[in-house]
Design a protein around this motif. Structure first.
Motif, PDB file in Angstrom:
ATOM      1  N   HIS A  26       0.819  -1.217   0.000  1.00  0.00           N
ATOM      2  CA  HIS A  26       0.000   0.000   0.000  1.00  0.00           C
ATOM      3  C   HIS A  26       0.850   1.264   0.000  1.00  0.00           C
ATOM      4  O   HIS A  26       0.487   2.263  -0.624  1.00  0.00           O
ATOM      5  CB  HIS A  26      -0.948  -0.007   1.197  1.00  0.00           C
ATOM      6  CG  HIS A  26      -1.976  -1.103   1.129  1.00  0.00           C
ATOM      7  ND1 HIS A  26      -2.593  -1.645   2.237  1.00  0.00           N
ATOM      8  CD2 HIS A  26      -2.480  -1.778   0.058  1.00  0.00           C
ATOM      9  CE1 HIS A  26      -3.441  -2.584   1.847  1.00  0.00           C
ATOM     10  NE2 HIS A  26      -3.379  -2.687   0.540  1.00  0.00           N
ATOM     11  N   LYS A  93     -10.017   7.328   6.188  1.00  0.00           N
ATOM     12  CA  LYS A  93      -9.039   7.405   5.093  1.00  0.00           C
ATOM     13  C   LYS A  93      -9.246   8.627   4.218  1.00  0.00           C
ATOM     14  O   LYS A  93      -8.291   9.303   3.834  1.00  0.00           O
ATOM     15  CB  LYS A  93      -9.149   6.157   4.199  1.00  0.00           C
ATOM     16  CG  LYS A  93      -8.401   4.942   4.677  1.00  0.00           C
ATOM     17  CD  LYS A  93      -8.731   3.743   3.795  1.00  0.00           C
ATOM     18  CE  LYS A  93      -8.181   3.902   2.384  1.00  0.00           C
ATOM     19  NZ  LYS A  93      -8.438   2.694   1.558  1.00  0.00           N
ATOM     20  N   ASP A 129     -13.627  -2.132  -0.441  1.00  0.00           N
ATOM     21  CA  ASP A 129     -12.326  -2.729  -0.172  1.00  0.00           C
ATOM     22  C   ASP A 129     -12.537  -4.169   0.288  1.00  0.00           C
ATOM     23  O   ASP A 129     -13.651  -4.682   0.297  1.00  0.00           O
ATOM     24  CB  ASP A 129     -11.594  -1.903   0.895  1.00  0.00           C
ATOM     25  CG  ASP A 129     -10.087  -2.051   0.810  1.00  0.00           C
ATOM     26  OD1 ASP A 129      -9.624  -3.157   0.494  1.00  0.00           O
ATOM     27  OD2 ASP A 129      -9.369  -1.069   1.061  1.00  0.00           O
ATOM     28  N   TYR A 304      -4.683  -3.724   9.693  1.00  0.00           N
ATOM     29  CA  TYR A 304      -5.089  -3.405   8.323  1.00  0.00           C
ATOM     30  C   TYR A 304      -5.686  -2.008   8.263  1.00  0.00           C
ATOM     31  O   TYR A 304      -5.345  -1.198   7.393  1.00  0.00           O
ATOM     32  CB  TYR A 304      -6.107  -4.443   7.836  1.00  0.00           C
ATOM     33  CG  TYR A 304      -6.608  -4.185   6.428  1.00  0.00           C
ATOM     34  CD1 TYR A 304      -5.888  -4.641   5.335  1.00  0.00           C
ATOM     35  CD2 TYR A 304      -7.786  -3.470   6.190  1.00  0.00           C
ATOM     36  CE1 TYR A 304      -6.324  -4.407   4.032  1.00  0.00           C
ATOM     37  CE2 TYR A 304      -8.229  -3.224   4.906  1.00  0.00           C
ATOM     38  CZ  TYR A 304      -7.500  -3.697   3.830  1.00  0.00           C
ATOM     39  OH  TYR A 304      -7.928  -3.438   2.551  1.00  0.00           O
ATOM     40  N   TRP A 308      -3.817   1.569   6.576  1.00  0.00           N
ATOM     41  CA  TRP A 308      -4.485   2.261   5.473  1.00  0.00           C
ATOM     42  C   TRP A 308      -4.795   3.713   5.843  1.00  0.00           C
ATOM     43  O   TRP A 308      -4.623   4.625   5.036  1.00  0.00           O
ATOM     44  CB  TRP A 308      -5.775   1.541   5.089  1.00  0.00           C
ATOM     45  CG  TRP A 308      -5.764   0.850   3.760  1.00  0.00           C
ATOM     46  CD1 TRP A 308      -6.301  -0.363   3.474  1.00  0.00           C
ATOM     47  CD2 TRP A 308      -5.206   1.314   2.519  1.00  0.00           C
ATOM     48  NE1 TRP A 308      -6.118  -0.683   2.145  1.00  0.00           N
ATOM     49  CE2 TRP A 308      -5.451   0.329   1.535  1.00  0.00           C
ATOM     50  CE3 TRP A 308      -4.518   2.471   2.149  1.00  0.00           C
ATOM     51  CZ2 TRP A 308      -5.043   0.457   0.208  1.00  0.00           C
ATOM     52  CZ3 TRP A 308      -4.106   2.606   0.821  1.00  0.00           C
ATOM     53  CH2 TRP A 308      -4.372   1.611  -0.124  1.00  0.00           C
ATOM     54  N   SER A 312      -3.043   6.871   4.019  1.00  0.00           N
ATOM     55  CA  SER A 312      -3.911   7.837   3.341  1.00  0.00           C
ATOM     56  C   SER A 312      -3.706   9.249   3.878  1.00  0.00           C
ATOM     57  O   SER A 312      -3.662  10.211   3.110  1.00  0.00           O
ATOM     58  CB  SER A 312      -5.383   7.425   3.498  1.00  0.00           C
ATOM     59  OG  SER A 312      -5.629   6.224   2.822  1.00  0.00           O
TER      60      SER A 312
END
Length: 365
Positions: A26, A93, A129, A304, A308, A312
């Motif tokens: 990512h 995010k 997602d 997770y 993210w 972001s």
């Protein structure tokens, strides 16, 4: 003997590796420029690793069948929690940076937005997602676990989901709210973009359930289970390869929206890869590295979400897809440290203040 344990130690290590891998992947996808992603050896390899989603989903299916939480009610509850977590993650995010004004211009322009800002916010919150996929799948596969007792019947359902995926892709009932639900299932890009539609991606979870059921029938003999995975993987690759390479428009058509041949082909390689990892990890002794991987596995869902959100938010500081591979490698180290630091902070807060936690909803253990 360890391989007779009801818990498959290799899966904990594989899931732990996936946490480390997703931070690497990512970070690259968000910060590396196009040249770094496609024209460097390191970038190309990391992008290749990003195609490993099926590994995680098959592992999820196995642990779903071997979990101590076997009730239908538990599966539905966990699915609902995951869906709430998915929308919360999207809010954190995308909406928080947009409201506070630190979302970079080239990220906003990427979507070519026109119209009211509220509509753009809704689009971002609804982006599909893997958490949405896992949540919806749990609402459905709980019924399979409850009512389908034959392992080959479970496998047949998984393959059926793959076989019809291209035919149902794009199914649309053009009605508010319903159209979003059909999007999550069939991915027609209206009104949101769904990266992992239930058809075909749930197939991998159900294939994993087949092996989880087989593991129970083998009296928890993981060595035999993974050897069987290898043989089934070879068969799947032999069936899927000619379909993917001979009729790719129908059977592959891109990673996120595969047809039946693509699912069988990717599942085959995934099963072979899992066998290889099992052979490697079987010789591993407990040490700091394996303890770290097990820690990641236990906290897979929260880590997770944390990585993210942090990655972001960082777009406002480091920019979006502007960096060379050297800079990206430094950012990977930074986000590793930040993700583990935030997770450790959450651990401390949990110890100080008792809260009700749904443990590992994404890995359904």
């Amino acid at each position: 003997m360890e391989h007779k344990s009801k818990r498959i130690a290799a899966l904990d290590l594989i899931k732990g590796m996936s946490v480390i891998g997703m931070i690497i992947i990512h970070t690259l996808l968000i910060y590396a420029n196009v040249k770094s992603q496609s024209e460097t050896v390191v970038g190309s390899f990391i992008v290749f690793l990003g195609r490993g989603t099926s590994i995680f989903l098959i592992c999820m299916g196995i642990t779903f069948m071997t979990s101590s939480h076997q009730s239908l009610k538990s599966s539905i509850k966990r699915g609902g929690v995951l869906l709430l977590a998915a929308f919360f993650m999207n809010f954190m995010k995308f909406i928080v940076p947009a409201i506070l004004g630190f979302a970079p211009d080239n990220f906003i322009q990427k979507y070519g937005w026109h119209g009211p800002i509220e509509q753009q916010y809704m689009y971002l919150v609804m982006l599909g997602d893997i958490l949405q996929l896992a949540g919806i799948s749990l609402l459905l596969v709980g019924f399979i676990r409850e009512y389908v007792k034959n392992k080959y019947a479970i496998l047949a359902i998984g393959l059926l989901v793959a076989l019809v995926s291209r035919e149902v892709s794009g199914t649309l009932i053009d009605y508010p709210v319903i159209n979003y639900i059909t999007d999550l299932f069939f991915s027609n890009d209206y009104p949101a973009y769904i990266y992992f539609p239930v058809f075909p991606w749930m197939s991998f979870i159900i294939i994993g359930m087949f092996f989880g059921k087989w593991f129970l029938e083998l009296n928890h003999d993981s060595k035999t289970l993974f050897r069987n995975m290898f043989y089934v993987g070879l068969v799947f690759v032999a069936i899927g390869a000619p379909l993917v390479f001979g009729f790719d428009a129908y059977n592959y058509n891109g990673f996120y929206h595969m047809g039946p041949g693509g699912v069988i082909y990717f599942a085959g390689w995934t099963l072979i890869f899992l066998w290889i990892i099992f052979r490697i990890t079987a010789k591993m002794k407990d040490n700091k590295f394996t303890s770290l991987l097990k820690y990641c596995s236990r906290n897979l869902t929260s880590m997770y979400m944390i990585q993210w959100i942090l990655i972001s938010w960082g777009k406002g500081i480091f920019g979006y897809r502007q960096h060379s591979i050297g800079s990206v490698l430094l950012l990977i180290v930074l986000y590793m440290v930040l993700t583990f630091s935030v997770q450790k902070l959450l651990d401390l807060l949990k110890k100080k203040k008792p809260v009700i936690v749904v443990d590992q909803p994404i890995s359904v253990e």
